[in-house]
Design a protein around this motif. Structure first.
Motif, PDB file in Angstrom:
ATOM      1  N   PRO A   1     -11.285  38.314  22.400  1.00  0.00           N
ATOM      2  CA  PRO A   1     -10.450  39.562  22.584  1.00  0.00           C
ATOM      3  C   PRO A   1     -10.223  39.738  24.027  1.00  0.00           C
ATOM      4  N   THR A   2      -9.118  40.033  24.187  1.00  0.00           N
ATOM      5  CA  THR A   2      -8.516  40.303  25.703  1.00  0.00           C
ATOM      6  C   THR A   2      -7.809  41.630  25.824  1.00  0.00           C
ATOM      7  N   VAL A   3      -8.106  42.352  27.113  1.00  0.00           N
ATOM      8  CA  VAL A   3      -7.400  43.602  27.442  1.00  0.00           C
ATOM      9  C   VAL A   3      -6.650  43.229  28.616  1.00  0.00           C
ATOM     10  N   ILE A   4      -5.331  43.734  28.659  1.00  0.00           N
ATOM     11  CA  ILE A   4      -4.320  43.483  29.667  1.00  0.00           C
ATOM     12  C   ILE A   4      -4.266  44.918  30.330  1.00  0.00           C
TER      13      ILE A   4
ATOM     14  N   MET B   1       2.527  38.382  28.628  1.00  0.00           N
ATOM     15  CA  MET B   1       1.049  38.051  28.398  1.00  0.00           C
ATOM     16  C   MET B   1       0.638  38.476  26.920  1.00  0.00           C
ATOM     17  N   ASN B   2       0.923  39.647  26.489  1.00  0.00           N
ATOM     18  CA  ASN B   2       0.295  39.855  25.296  1.00  0.00           C
ATOM     19  C   ASN B   2       0.711  39.158  24.307  1.00  0.00           C
TER      20      ASN B   2
ATOM     21  N   ILE C   1      -1.231  35.718  24.338  1.00  0.00           N
ATOM     22  CA  ILE C   1      -2.634  35.613  24.179  1.00  0.00           C
ATOM     23  C   ILE C   1      -3.074  36.479  22.851  1.00  0.00           C
TER      24      ILE C   1
ATOM     25  N   ASN D   1      -5.177  38.228  20.027  1.00  0.00           N
ATOM     26  CA  ASN D   1      -5.998  39.169  19.921  1.00  0.00           C
ATOM     27  C   ASN D   1      -6.120  39.903  21.428  1.00  0.00           C
ATOM     28  N   SER D   2      -4.866  40.341  21.811  1.00  0.00           N
ATOM     29  CA  SER D   2      -5.077  40.944  23.290  1.00  0.00           C
ATOM     30  C   SER D   2      -4.329  42.404  23.060  1.00  0.00           C
ATOM     31  N   ARG D   3      -4.661  43.285  23.674  1.00  0.00           N
ATOM     32  CA  ARG D   3      -3.820  44.504  23.869  1.00  0.00           C
ATOM     33  C   ARG D   3      -3.686  45.135  25.083  1.00  0.00           C
ATOM     34  N   ILE D   4      -2.518  45.810  25.356  1.00  0.00           N
ATOM     35  CA  ILE D   4      -2.473  46.324  26.799  1.00  0.00           C
ATOM     36  C   ILE D   4      -3.025  47.722  26.852  1.00  0.00           C
TER      37      ILE D   4
ATOM     38  N   PHE E   1     -13.499  48.616  26.228  1.00  0.00           N
ATOM     39  CA  PHE E   1     -13.374  47.261  26.049  1.00  0.00           C
ATOM     40  C   PHE E   1     -14.555  46.361  26.135  1.00  0.00           C
TER      41      PHE E   1
END
Length: 59
Positions: free
Chosen positions: A2-5, A22-23, A26, A28-31, A56
């Motif tokens: 999991p990644t948060v931007i 980037m989203n 990557i 499983n990421s969210r902005i 997060f």
């Protein structure tokens, strides 16, 4: 992973469009957009930054 931007709408150093790229790259990421920040969202909108970081970390 999991990644948060965290990205700023008023950033003149790294345009907001970078967050979308980037989203896409990557899985499983969210902005999390910061509407009123330039390059220092942790300073400009520290309350939202802290809140979103805790959300997060708890997920």
């Amino acid at each position: 992973m999991p990644t948060v931007i965290f990205h700023r709408k008023k950033d003149q150093v790294c345009p907001y469009e970078f967050a979308g790229e980037m989203n896409k790259g990557i899985a499983n990421s969210r902005i999390v957009p910061f509407e009123n920040s330039g390059h220092g969202s942790f300073y400009d909108e520290w309350e939202k930054f802290d809140q979103e970081l805790l959300v997060f970390l708890k997920s």
